[in-house]
Motif scaffolding. Structure first.
Motif, PDB file in Angstrom:
ATOM      1  N   GLN A 127      75.557  43.237  85.189  1.00  0.00           N
ATOM      2  CA  GLN A 127      74.656  44.338  84.861  1.00  0.00           C
ATOM      3  C   GLN A 127      74.957  45.563  85.712  1.00  0.00           C
ATOM      4  N   PHE A 128      75.302  45.343  86.970  1.00  0.00           N
ATOM      5  CA  PHE A 128      75.612  46.451  87.877  1.00  0.00           C
ATOM      6  C   PHE A 128      76.820  47.242  87.367  1.00  0.00           C
ATOM      7  N   LEU A 129      77.926  46.558  87.075  1.00  0.00           N
ATOM      8  CA  LEU A 129      79.123  47.249  86.593  1.00  0.00           C
ATOM      9  C   LEU A 129      78.904  47.842  85.206  1.00  0.00           C
ATOM     10  N   HIS A 130      78.085  47.186  84.406  1.00  0.00           N
ATOM     11  CA  HIS A 130      77.727  47.697  83.084  1.00  0.00           C
ATOM     12  C   HIS A 130      77.076  49.072  83.208  1.00  0.00           C
ATOM     13  N   ASN A 131      76.248  49.239  84.244  1.00  0.00           N
ATOM     14  CA  ASN A 131      75.529  50.498  84.440  1.00  0.00           C
ATOM     15  C   ASN A 131      76.352  51.556  85.162  1.00  0.00           C
ATOM     16  N   GLN A 132      77.383  51.132  85.890  1.00  0.00           N
ATOM     17  CA  GLN A 132      78.125  52.064  86.743  1.00  0.00           C
ATOM     18  C   GLN A 132      79.435  52.568  86.139  1.00  0.00           C
ATOM     19  N   SER A 133      79.844  52.009  85.001  1.00  0.00           N
ATOM     20  CA  SER A 133      81.109  52.442  84.402  1.00  0.00           C
ATOM     21  C   SER A 133      80.980  52.426  82.884  1.00  0.00           C
ATOM     22  N   THR A 134      82.057  52.775  82.199  1.00  0.00           N
ATOM     23  CA  THR A 134      81.961  53.086  80.767  1.00  0.00           C
ATOM     24  C   THR A 134      82.088  51.888  79.832  1.00  0.00           C
ATOM     25  N   ALA A 135      82.642  50.757  80.286  1.00  0.00           N
ATOM     26  CA  ALA A 135      82.863  49.611  79.405  1.00  0.00           C
ATOM     27  C   ALA A 135      81.605  48.776  79.242  1.00  0.00           C
ATOM     28  N   ASN A 136      81.602  47.965  78.194  1.00  0.00           N
ATOM     29  CA  ASN A 136      80.484  47.063  77.934  1.00  0.00           C
ATOM     30  C   ASN A 136      80.782  45.710  78.572  1.00  0.00           C
ATOM     31  N   PHE A 137      80.319  45.507  79.793  1.00  0.00           N
ATOM     32  CA  PHE A 137      80.574  44.265  80.517  1.00  0.00           C
ATOM     33  C   PHE A 137      79.726  43.106  79.987  1.00  0.00           C
ATOM     34  N   GLU A 138      78.617  43.409  79.339  1.00  0.00           N
ATOM     35  CA  GLU A 138      77.704  42.349  78.917  1.00  0.00           C
ATOM     36  C   GLU A 138      78.267  41.496  77.784  1.00  0.00           C
ATOM     37  N   ILE A 139      79.280  41.986  77.071  1.00  0.00           N
ATOM     38  CA  ILE A 139      79.858  41.197  75.974  1.00  0.00           C
ATOM     39  C   ILE A 139      81.046  40.360  76.440  1.00  0.00           C
ATOM     40  N   LEU A 140      81.469  40.515  77.697  1.00  0.00           N
ATOM     41  CA  LEU A 140      82.635  39.804  78.207  1.00  0.00           C
ATOM     42  C   LEU A 140      82.243  38.451  78.793  1.00  0.00           C
ATOM     43  N   ARG A 141      83.180  37.519  78.730  1.00  0.00           N
ATOM     44  CA  ARG A 141      82.960  36.186  79.261  1.00  0.00           C
ATOM     45  C   ARG A 141      84.044  35.853  80.280  1.00  0.00           C
ATOM     46  N   GLU A 142      83.818  34.803  81.028  1.00  0.00           N
ATOM     47  CA  GLU A 142      84.791  34.360  82.022  1.00  0.00           C
ATOM     48  C   GLU A 142      86.167  34.174  81.382  1.00  0.00           C
ATOM     49  N   GLY A 143      87.196  34.694  82.051  1.00  0.00           N
ATOM     50  CA  GLY A 143      88.549  34.594  81.535  1.00  0.00           C
ATOM     51  C   GLY A 143      88.976  35.784  80.708  1.00  0.00           C
ATOM     52  N   GLN A 144      88.039  36.712  80.448  1.00  0.00           N
ATOM     53  CA  GLN A 144      88.370  37.928  79.708  1.00  0.00           C
ATOM     54  C   GLN A 144      88.487  39.098  80.668  1.00  0.00           C
ATOM     55  N   GLY A 145      88.938  40.234  80.143  1.00  0.00           N
ATOM     56  CA  GLY A 145      89.082  41.432  80.965  1.00  0.00           C
ATOM     57  C   GLY A 145      89.013  42.680  80.114  1.00  0.00           C
ATOM     58  N   CYS A 146      89.002  43.828  80.766  1.00  0.00           N
ATOM     59  CA  CYS A 146      88.931  45.103  80.044  1.00  0.00           C
ATOM     60  C   CYS A 146      89.328  46.226  80.988  1.00  0.00           C
ATOM     61  N   ASP A 147      89.553  47.395  80.419  1.00  0.00           N
ATOM     62  CA  ASP A 147      89.647  48.623  81.199  1.00  0.00           C
ATOM     63  C   ASP A 147      88.287  49.305  81.168  1.00  0.00           C
ATOM     64  N   THR A 148      87.914  49.913  82.275  1.00  0.00           N
ATOM     65  CA  THR A 148      86.678  50.675  82.344  1.00  0.00           C
ATOM     66  C   THR A 148      86.945  51.916  83.181  1.00  0.00           C
ATOM     67  N   VAL A 149      86.125  52.928  83.033  1.00  0.00           N
ATOM     68  CA  VAL A 149      86.343  54.189  83.749  1.00  0.00           C
ATOM     69  C   VAL A 149      85.128  54.482  84.616  1.00  0.00           C
ATOM     70  N   PHE A 150      85.382  54.815  85.851  1.00  0.00           N
ATOM     71  CA  PHE A 150      84.337  55.327  86.723  1.00  0.00           C
ATOM     72  C   PHE A 150      84.305  56.847  86.581  1.00  0.00           C
ATOM     73  N   VAL A 151      83.122  57.359  86.277  1.00  0.00           N
ATOM     74  CA  VAL A 151      82.965  58.790  86.035  1.00  0.00           C
ATOM     75  C   VAL A 151      81.813  59.332  86.870  1.00  0.00           C
ATOM     76  N   THR A 152      81.753  60.645  86.953  1.00  0.00           N
ATOM     77  CA  THR A 152      80.625  61.304  87.598  1.00  0.00           C
ATOM     78  C   THR A 152      79.453  61.351  86.610  1.00  0.00           C
ATOM     79  N   PRO A 153      78.258  61.772  87.050  1.00  0.00           N
ATOM     80  CA  PRO A 153      77.132  61.886  86.108  1.00  0.00           C
ATOM     81  C   PRO A 153      77.402  62.832  84.943  1.00  0.00           C
ATOM     82  N   THR A 154      78.358  63.757  85.104  1.00  0.00           N
ATOM     83  CA  THR A 154      78.723  64.668  84.017  1.00  0.00           C
ATOM     84  C   THR A 154      79.989  64.222  83.300  1.00  0.00           C
TER      85      THR A 154
END
Length: 428
Positions: A127-154
């Motif tokens: 939930q923490f990473l889901h809220n702090q970056s652009t990817a949907n972490f809640e749909i991922l399961r153990e053994g999976q991966g993704c790219d995500t982007v850290f952005v500013t509030p703008t």
């Protein structure tokens, strides 16, 4: 040489022949000769309907720092002719042209241990990473991966992170330029009640990537062929002489190839084994050239406070239908109102050009060059740059700086991004 033995499921054997064995036997090695004795496995691989096969290994526990083993790895790569910087980065093996050719036509291996690795653990980590970056972490399961982007509030870009979802933690691979700042930023957003722990494990681990069209064959030859054809980000755990190693599909610049995360104590034997399978060693100088040619944006160049995540073209790293997260309001508004004013392109150049040079069309500045490199041939010059959408498209001619001619082209990393269906002008 005295015989040695190991009871781990997977072994790298360095001797007269080197390959990765995933068998149900105990291996005894003596002068490159393999003797076997059947024995019950202490580590088994498990399967379920929702989780791809992984070995039951405790790699979610961060390995202890082993400085001596890092020195051993440096000595190993030095024996291959490596030039190492004061920061411990392998700059070149004196074979940059050969390595780049291998990345296009064969297979190359790159030591990216200077890239940042951040371990996020605790019950609230997803939930923490889901809220702090652009990817949907809640749909991922153990053994999976993704790219995500850290952005500013703008929605200005900080860095792309490649994430591996493990049993008890998420491992993030980020640029060496941003690792400290992202670690600090994430810690700042961990509140008292949050069950989240952020740990920089860069110095406690090593990271190699394998690139090139023959990467799949190398994996098959190492008895890791079960990873070939799996989805980008899929990763499984193995053991190298009792030490943990995680192998994942894809690398920093491509969804093809593979990434290997391991203990420093295993790094030397893994490196030598990959070379024995025909992989050509590549240094960071050639890697940077490859990054630019492939079009992968980098912090401090394409990813800065000057450009937002959509202008950088990082569509595959963005969830457009998850709940609130940092930068989400700006991203939604840009898409809803077709607010993208510029986008990132590759540019074939007639001569060397300085990053920061203006990009000009009909005497008017329409963008900025962000990266430059010599091409695979010394007569070739290539760059990345942002150009206003209404002023140039692929195939158009621009001027860079005072009088350098450039042709706007698509690049592989950005070409595989999948933006939503927008207006004709917005998809240009």
């Amino acid at each position: 040489m005295a015989a040695t033995s190991s009871t781990a499921t997977t072994h790298f054997i360095v001797g007269s022949t080197s390959r990765l064995h995933t068998t149900r036997t105990t291996k005894f090695f003596q002068n490159g000769v393999v003797l076997t004795q059947k024995k019950t496995l202490s580590l088994i691989r498990r399967r379920s309907a929702s989780i791809p096969p992984t070995a039951v290994l405790p790699f979610d526990l961060s390995p202890p720092p082993i400085d001596h083993d890092l020195l051993i790895l440096q000595e190993t790569v030095k024996s291959e002719g490596a030039k190492i910087s004061e920061e411990g980065i392998v700059e070149t093996f004196g074979n940059d042209g050969e390595a780049l050719d291998a990345a296009d036509n064969g297979v190359a291996v790159v030591d990216l241990s200077h890239f940042g690795r951040i371990r996020v653990s605790g019950d609230d980590r997803i939930q923490f990473l889901h809220n702090q970056s652009t990817a949907n972490f809640e749909i991922l399961r153990e053994g999976q991966g993704c790219d995500t982007v850290f952005v500013t509030p703008t929605a200005r870009t900080i860095d792309i992170a490649h994430a591996w979802i493990m049993k008890n933690a998420v491992i993030l691979v980020v640029s060496p330029l941003t690792c400290s700042s992202i670690t600090e930023m994430l810690n700042k957003y961990v509140f008292f009640a949050d069950k989240v722990e952020i740990q920089d494990i860069t110095k406690q681990t090593c990271l190699f990537v394998v690139v090139g069209p023959k990467s799949n064959q190398v994996m098959r030859d190492l008895n890791l062929g079960d990873l070939v054809g799996e989805a980008y980000g899929t990763h499984w755990h193995y053991s190298v002489n009792g030490m943990p190693i995680t192998v994942g599909v894809g690398n920093v610049i491509s969804e093809e190839g593979f990434s290997l995360l391991m203990s420093p104590a295993a790094a030397g034997s893994v490196w030598e084994t990959l070379l024995s399978q025909g992989a050509v060693p590549m240094g960071s100088n050639a890697w940077e050239k490859l990054r630019i040619i492939k079009g992968r944006p980098a912090p401090g160049k394409e990813l800065t406070n000057e450009f937002n995540v959509l202008e950088a073209g990082l569509w595959n790293s963005i969830s457009l239908d998850k709940g609130c997260y940092k930068g989400q309001e700006t991203i939604s508004r840009l898409i809803t109102y077709d607010g993208l004013k510029q986008r990132l392109w590759g540019i074939c150049l007639s001569a060397p050009a300085e990053p920061g040079s203006p990009i000009i069309v009909d005497g008017k500045k329409v963008g900025k060059l962000t990266s430059y490199t010599l091409g695979t041939k010394e007569s070739d010059h290539f760059g990345l740059g942002y150009i206003k959408r209404k002023d140039a498209l692929g195939g158009d001619t621009v001027t860079v700086g005072d009088n350098i001619v450039g042709t706007v082209v698509e690049v592989p990393f950005l070409a595989r991004q999948s933006p939503p269906l927008l207006s004709k002008s917005s998809s240009s």
